[in-house]
Design a protein around this motif. Structure first.
Motif, PDB file in Angstrom:
ATOM      1  N   LEU A 188      -1.814  11.040  -5.058  1.00 51.30           N
ATOM      2  CA  LEU A 188      -0.529  11.472  -5.644  1.00 51.30           C
ATOM      3  C   LEU A 188       0.252  12.234  -4.499  1.00 51.30           C
ATOM      4  N   THR A 189       1.263  11.915  -4.327  1.00 49.40           N
ATOM      5  CA  THR A 189       2.221  12.372  -3.479  1.00 49.40           C
ATOM      6  C   THR A 189       2.161  14.151  -3.516  1.00 49.40           C
TER       7      THR A 189
ATOM      8  N   ALA B 149       0.699  -0.753   0.000  1.00 41.37           N
ATOM      9  CA  ALA B 149       0.194  -0.180   0.359  1.00 41.37           C
ATOM     10  C   ALA B 149       1.018   1.543  -0.160  1.00 41.37           C
ATOM     11  N   ASN B 150       2.270   1.430   0.560  1.00 37.87           N
ATOM     12  CA  ASN B 150       2.724   2.732   0.170  1.00 37.87           C
ATOM     13  C   ASN B 150       4.153   2.668  -0.593  1.00 37.87           C
ATOM     14  N   VAL B 151       3.584   2.346  -1.961  1.00 41.11           N
ATOM     15  CA  VAL B 151       3.973   1.776  -2.750  1.00 41.11           C
ATOM     16  C   VAL B 151       3.549   2.868  -4.289  1.00 41.11           C
ATOM     17  N   PRO B 152       4.154   3.459  -5.167  1.00 39.61           N
ATOM     18  CA  PRO B 152       3.089   3.492  -6.077  1.00 39.61           C
ATOM     19  C   PRO B 152       2.656   2.391  -7.270  1.00 39.61           C
ATOM     20  N   ASN B 153       1.074   2.799  -8.087  1.00 40.39           N
ATOM     21  CA  ASN B 153       1.456   1.850  -9.064  1.00 40.39           C
ATOM     22  C   ASN B 153       1.261   2.457 -10.162  1.00 40.39           C
ATOM     23  N   PHE B 154       1.494   3.525 -10.138  1.00 34.82           N
ATOM     24  CA  PHE B 154       1.881   4.425 -11.103  1.00 34.82           C
ATOM     25  C   PHE B 154       2.298   6.028 -11.137  1.00 34.82           C
ATOM     26  N   LEU B 155       3.672   5.914 -12.450  1.00 33.23           N
ATOM     27  CA  LEU B 155       4.995   6.910 -12.538  1.00 33.23           C
ATOM     28  C   LEU B 155       4.553   8.115 -13.617  1.00 33.23           C
ATOM     29  N   ILE B 156       4.466   9.169 -13.417  1.00 31.70           N
ATOM     30  CA  ILE B 156       4.269   9.912 -14.136  1.00 31.70           C
ATOM     31  C   ILE B 156       6.115  10.576 -14.737  1.00 31.70           C
ATOM     32  N   VAL B 157       6.590   9.834 -15.646  1.00 38.31           N
ATOM     33  CA  VAL B 157       7.606   9.954 -15.803  1.00 38.31           C
ATOM     34  C   VAL B 157       8.450  11.464 -16.961  1.00 38.31           C
ATOM     35  N   GLY B 158       7.734  12.473 -17.250  1.00 35.81           N
ATOM     36  CA  GLY B 158       8.678  13.028 -18.081  1.00 35.81           C
ATOM     37  C   GLY B 158       7.775  13.350 -19.372  1.00 35.81           C
TER      38      GLY B 158
ATOM     39  N   GLU C 279      11.728   6.995   3.998  1.00 34.53           N
ATOM     40  CA  GLU C 279      11.471   8.279   3.630  1.00 34.53           C
ATOM     41  C   GLU C 279      10.028   7.938   2.524  1.00 34.53           C
ATOM     42  N   TYR C 280      10.482   7.693   1.162  1.00 34.31           N
ATOM     43  CA  TYR C 280       9.468   7.628   0.397  1.00 34.31           C
ATOM     44  C   TYR C 280       8.518   7.420   0.351  1.00 34.31           C
ATOM     45  N   LYS C 281       8.208   5.751   1.342  1.00 29.08           N
ATOM     46  CA  LYS C 281       7.000   5.314   1.571  1.00 29.08           C
ATOM     47  C   LYS C 281       6.268   6.069   2.317  1.00 29.08           C
ATOM     48  N   GLU C 282       6.558   7.236   3.225  1.00 26.21           N
ATOM     49  CA  GLU C 282       5.516   7.505   3.912  1.00 26.21           C
ATOM     50  C   GLU C 282       4.840   8.617   3.468  1.00 26.21           C
ATOM     51  N   LEU C 283       5.650   9.238   1.917  1.00 26.66           N
ATOM     52  CA  LEU C 283       4.955   9.982   1.478  1.00 26.66           C
ATOM     53  C   LEU C 283       3.571   9.436   0.759  1.00 26.66           C
ATOM     54  N   PHE C 284       3.214   7.844   0.520  1.00 28.95           N
ATOM     55  CA  PHE C 284       2.740   7.292   0.278  1.00 28.95           C
ATOM     56  C   PHE C 284       1.901   7.327   1.846  1.00 28.95           C
ATOM     57  N   LYS C 285       2.103   6.902   2.312  1.00 24.59           N
ATOM     58  CA  LYS C 285       1.228   7.093   4.095  1.00 24.59           C
ATOM     59  C   LYS C 285      -0.248   7.536   3.594  1.00 24.59           C
ATOM     60  N   ASN C 286      -1.094   7.147   4.318  1.00 23.33           N
ATOM     61  CA  ASN C 286      -2.657   6.819   3.921  1.00 23.33           C
ATOM     62  C   ASN C 286      -3.412   6.860   2.654  1.00 23.33           C
ATOM     63  N   SER C 287      -2.376   6.198   1.836  1.00 15.17           N
ATOM     64  CA  SER C 287      -2.983   6.383   0.697  1.00 15.17           C
ATOM     65  C   SER C 287      -3.623   4.763   0.259  1.00 15.17           C
ATOM     66  N   ASP C 288      -4.363   4.082   1.299  1.00 12.32           N
ATOM     67  CA  ASP C 288      -4.420   2.787   1.258  1.00 12.32           C
ATOM     68  C   ASP C 288      -6.271   2.753   0.269  1.00 12.32           C
ATOM     69  N   LYS C 289      -7.144   3.560   0.480  1.00 10.62           N
ATOM     70  CA  LYS C 289      -8.801   4.182   0.319  1.00 10.62           C
ATOM     71  C   LYS C 289      -8.320   4.366  -1.153  1.00 10.62           C
ATOM     72  N   TYR C 290      -7.488   4.903  -1.925  1.00  8.49           N
ATOM     73  CA  TYR C 290      -6.874   5.183  -2.915  1.00  8.49           C
ATOM     74  C   TYR C 290      -6.851   4.282  -4.309  1.00  8.49           C
TER      75      TYR C 290
END
Length: 301
Positions: free
Chosen positions: A34-35, A4-13, A64-75
């Protein structure tokens, strides 16, 4: 992605291609997280800070990176946007595979802009932020030396526009890659967002507000106003006092965009330099055209 604390999509440029607009539009979608920090740069600099000066928001630690996705479970969809991921594709892809065990399911989004226009826009971006004193012609002539001196990649105006190898690497390493052109965003942002929602398998009937422009470039009429919105700590403290935390970032971005709208003066690239750069990029553009199966002839006219 199962964690839950990692992305499943990235906008890379690519940088100056519309990534900030897509980021802000997606923020409006109730199924998307989004972070808070745009451009965390984790996957290109993970555990290995570069020698040149980088933004203070850059994240190096996976915890620290995973902290950016804290509380993102419902999305349903969780992501971040870092434009340098496209140019620094080698370290980025290596670290994605290292830190995301389920990377095969990762959705990759990129938006590409005519490399000549992109280069000049990035140059004007640095002029806007008072980081570039050279003329565009002087800056591109100095690019090789700047690279040898390990200058920040924000000053690699030409090199960041060689898309074919960058795009090829993502297509070879990920099965879910969506590629847009800057022209798609300009001609019909609503259609682009609908298509993007379909790609991410989220509700595509959402009505996005796509009227506001983000991260525009130009030469500042008043350097004081630029410093005020970018650096003034007193202003930031004042906003903390009067604006709720939940709304603060959106409000600050809106103020910044309004200041840019009234304070930035648009400039055009020298026609002779533009003609020379089109010739310079021709081979790479033709490779890219074949790779993504899109007509890029307008980039060469």
């Amino acid at each position: 992605m199962k964690n839950a604390n990692v992305p499943n999509f990235l906008i890379v440029g690519a940088a100056k291609g519309g990534t900030t607009s897509i980021y802000n539009y997606l923020l409006q979608h109730p199924e998307v997280f989004l972070t808070r920090i745009k451009e965390p740069c984790f996957f290109c600099f993970a555990d290995s800070p570069p020698q040149y000066k980088i933004p203070p928001n850059t994240i190096f630690s996976f915890e620290e990176y995973k902290e950016l996705f804290k509380n993102s479970d419902k999305y349903k969809m969780k992501g971040e946007a870092t434009a340098i991921y496209l140019y620094l594709y080698e370290s980025t892809i290596k670290n994605i595979k290292k830190y995301l065990p389920d990377y095969e399911d990762l959705n990759i989004i990129m938006i590409l802009r005519n490399p000549v226009d992109r280069a000049f826009s990035q140059y004007m971006h640095n002029v806007r932020d008072m980081r570039e004193d050279a003329t565009f012609e002087e800056a591109i002539a100095a690019e090789k030396l700047r690279k040898e001196k390990n200058t920040n990649t924000d000053f690699f105006y030409l090199e960041r526009g060689y898309y074919s190898e960058q795009v090829k690497a993502y297509l070879e390493n990920f099965k879910n890659v969506k590629i847009y052109l800057f022209e798609d965003l300009i001609s019909s942002p609503e259609n682009l967002m609908k298509d993007l929602c379909d790609f991410l398998k989220i509700n595509s009937s959402i009505k996005f507000n796509t009227n506001e422009k983000f991260n525009v470039s130009g030469r500042p009429k008043s350097k004081f106003l630029i410093r005020l919105v970018k650096e003034n700590s007193v202003l930031k403290q004042f906003l903390k006092m009067i604006i709720p935390k939940k709304s603060r970032k959106k409000f600050a971005a809106s103020v910044k965009n309004k200041v840019y709208a009234i304070n930035l003066q648009k400039e055009k690239i020298n026609p002779e330099i533009k003609k020379a750069l089109k010739k310079h990029y021709r081979e790479d553009i033709l490779k890219l055209q074949k790779l993504i199966n899109r007509d890029l002839s307008s980039w060469l006219k």
